[in-house]
Write an enzyme that holds these catalytic residues in place. Structure first.
Site, PDB file in Angstrom:
ATOM      1  NE  ARG A 237      -4.256  -1.291  -0.034  1.00 15.19           N
ATOM      2  CZ  ARG A 237      -4.405  -2.331  -0.787  1.00 15.19           C
ATOM      3  NH1 ARG A 237      -3.528  -2.676  -1.642  1.00 15.19           N
ATOM      4  NH2 ARG A 237      -5.612  -3.083  -0.890  1.00 15.19           N
ATOM      5  CD  GLU A 266      -2.498   3.417  -5.327  1.00 15.87           C
ATOM      6  OE1 GLU A 266      -3.509   2.605  -5.653  1.00 15.87           O
ATOM      7  OE2 GLU A 266      -1.669   2.538  -4.716  1.00 15.87           O
ATOM      8  CG  HIS A 285      -3.123  -0.899  -7.022  1.00 17.69           C
ATOM      9  ND1 HIS A 285      -3.202  -0.294  -5.800  1.00 17.69           N
ATOM     10  CD2 HIS A 285      -3.255  -2.082  -6.597  1.00 17.69           C
ATOM     11  CE1 HIS A 285      -3.613  -1.072  -4.855  1.00 17.69           C
ATOM     12  NE2 HIS A 285      -3.657  -2.292  -5.388  1.00 17.69           N
TER      13      HIS A 285
HETATM   14  C1  8YV Z   1      -6.702  -5.343  -5.914  1.00 15.16           C
HETATM   15  C2  8YV Z   1      -5.121  -5.202  -3.935  1.00 15.16           C
HETATM   16  O1  8YV Z   1      -6.765  -4.989  -7.149  1.00 15.16           O
HETATM   17  O2  8YV Z   1      -6.065  -7.251  -3.216  1.00 15.16           O
HETATM   18  C3  8YV Z   1      -5.534  -6.091  -2.820  1.00 15.16           C
HETATM   19  O3  8YV Z   1      -5.309  -5.678  -1.566  1.00 15.16           O
HETATM   20  O4  8YV Z   1      -4.411  -4.348  -3.682  1.00 15.16           O
HETATM   21  C4  8YV Z   1      -5.358  -5.418  -5.264  1.00 15.16           C
HETATM   22  O5  8YV Z   1      -5.409  -6.780  -5.637  1.00 15.16           O
HETATM   23  C5  8YV Z   1      -7.258  -3.902  -5.460  1.00 15.16           C
HETATM   24  O6  8YV Z   1      -7.562  -3.740  -4.119  1.00 15.16           O
HETATM   25  C6  8YV Z   1      -8.455  -3.308  -6.285  1.00 15.16           C
HETATM   26  O7  8YV Z   1      -9.536  -3.170  -5.354  1.00 15.16           O
END
Ligand code: 8YV
Length: 325
Positions: A237, A266, A285
């Site tokens: 993150r 982001e 991302h």
């Molecule tokens: C997702 C991510 O694409 O799973 C997670 O925590 O960061 C990614 O795999 C993202 O959360 C989209 O909503």
């Protein structure tokens, strides 16, 4: 009988939306940009379930805008830091996520970033496009072999430990920093502190969740502890790394390289000076972004919602202990 209202905040796979529409009054917010809080508050009124994505700040206000009907918030992803879980628990709302199905894809992507950083792929691509490729130069654009490098993994859960396995298979030495000791470590060695990990690693890869404790976990001080030839990888993150401090460290060559899949905010601001640096690879991302994995995540999110609509606590509920169904 009136079907319960379910709101999906982005366009999703058709087959999963069809499955959901059979059991609900489905509202898909298929706008070019993600809904603002104001828009989401309007759309969510009277909903029983929300299919949420990383862009949605699912605050107590959003939950209250839905009203008493809201029972399930199903996050499309394993990380759910965009959802105020305490506020959901107080309102007896189940929060669910999609663990497991994206482990291999995300860990492999972290390894892809490690390889592309070591071999300077993004920089070489820019070099060719910008007409800098004139001759074969034996001493130019040299990278380094991963087999002689130590990878330090921060957070040794599902994704972190899978990355450890890939790295060990590629003859890297792997160390990790994690509060608990996992059952399967694939030969990786535990270190006692974050500082030890930062001191010893040639590559540091972040795989811990984003919480109040991990905000700015990697900032000026931590970057100064890292080796001068080290690379930082972040697929976890954005706010775990202080972007301005990273810019300082990269621009003054206090560390050698960074590869980022996530930033804070982001998307990253278009005029952030870090975007001018050659020693950075940055992508939007996409760690879990394969057709197969995103389909599995979509299915799991819909499964979580359907379970909730049928009054069962979703299988992948993260606040089971706090809700009374
Ligand atoms: C997702 C991510 O694409 O799973 C997670 O925590 O960061 C990614 O795999 C993202 O959360 C989209 O909503």
């Amino acid at each position: 009988m009136v079907k319960p209202k379910v709101v999906v905040t982005r366009k999703q796979f058709t087959e999963e939306m069809e499955r959901l529409s059979k059991v609900s009054n489905l509202v898909i917010i298929d706008t070019p940009t993600p809904p603002t809080s104001k828009e989401l508050k309007e759309q969510i009124k009277g909903a029983t379930a929300l299919f949420a994505h990383i862009n949605d700040n699912v605050s107590s206000e959003i939950m209250d805008a839905a009203g008493q009907s809201l029972k399930i918030i199903a996050e499309f992803g394993v990380g759910y830091d965009n959802v105020d879980v305490n506020a959901a628990s107080e309102r007896n709302i189940a929060v669910a996520n999609t663990p497991g199905v994206l482990t291999e894809t995300t860990a492999s992507f972290a390894f892809t970033l490690i390889q592309s950083a070591a071999r300077r792929i993004a920089e070489c691509d820019r070099y060719v496009r910008n007409g800098k490729w004139k001759f074969f130069e034996p001493l130019d654009l040299l990278g380094y072999d991963l087999s002689s490098s130590t990878l330090g993994i921060i957070g040794f859960g599902r994704i972190g430990s899978y990355l450890g396995k890939i790295a060990s298979n590629n003859n890297m030495k792997v160390i990790y920093y994690n509060r608990s000791t996992p059952t399967e470590t694939y030969g990786a060695e535990k270190v006692d502190s974050l500082n030890q990990l930062l001191e010893k690693s040639d590559i540091v890869s972040i795989h811990c969740p984003y919480t109040a404790e991990t905000k700015n976990l990697i900032a000026k001080k931590e970057l100064s502890i890292m080796k001068n030839n080290a690379t930082l990888i972040n697929t976890a993150r954005g706010p775990i790394v202080n972007l301005d401090d990273l810019y300082e460290a990269l621009s003054k060559n206090r560390i050698a390289y960074a590869a980022l899949d996530v930033t804070d905010p982001e998307p990253i601001k278009k005029d952030h000076p870090i975007l001018k640096l050659e020693n950075l690879t940055i992508v939007p991302h996409i760690a879990s972004a394969t057709v197969e994995t995103r389909k599995k995540m979509s299915k799991m999110t819909v499964d979580n919602i359907i379970e909730g609509l049928n009054s069962s606590v979703p299988t992948y509920c993260v606040n089971t202990e706090k809700i009374h169904w």
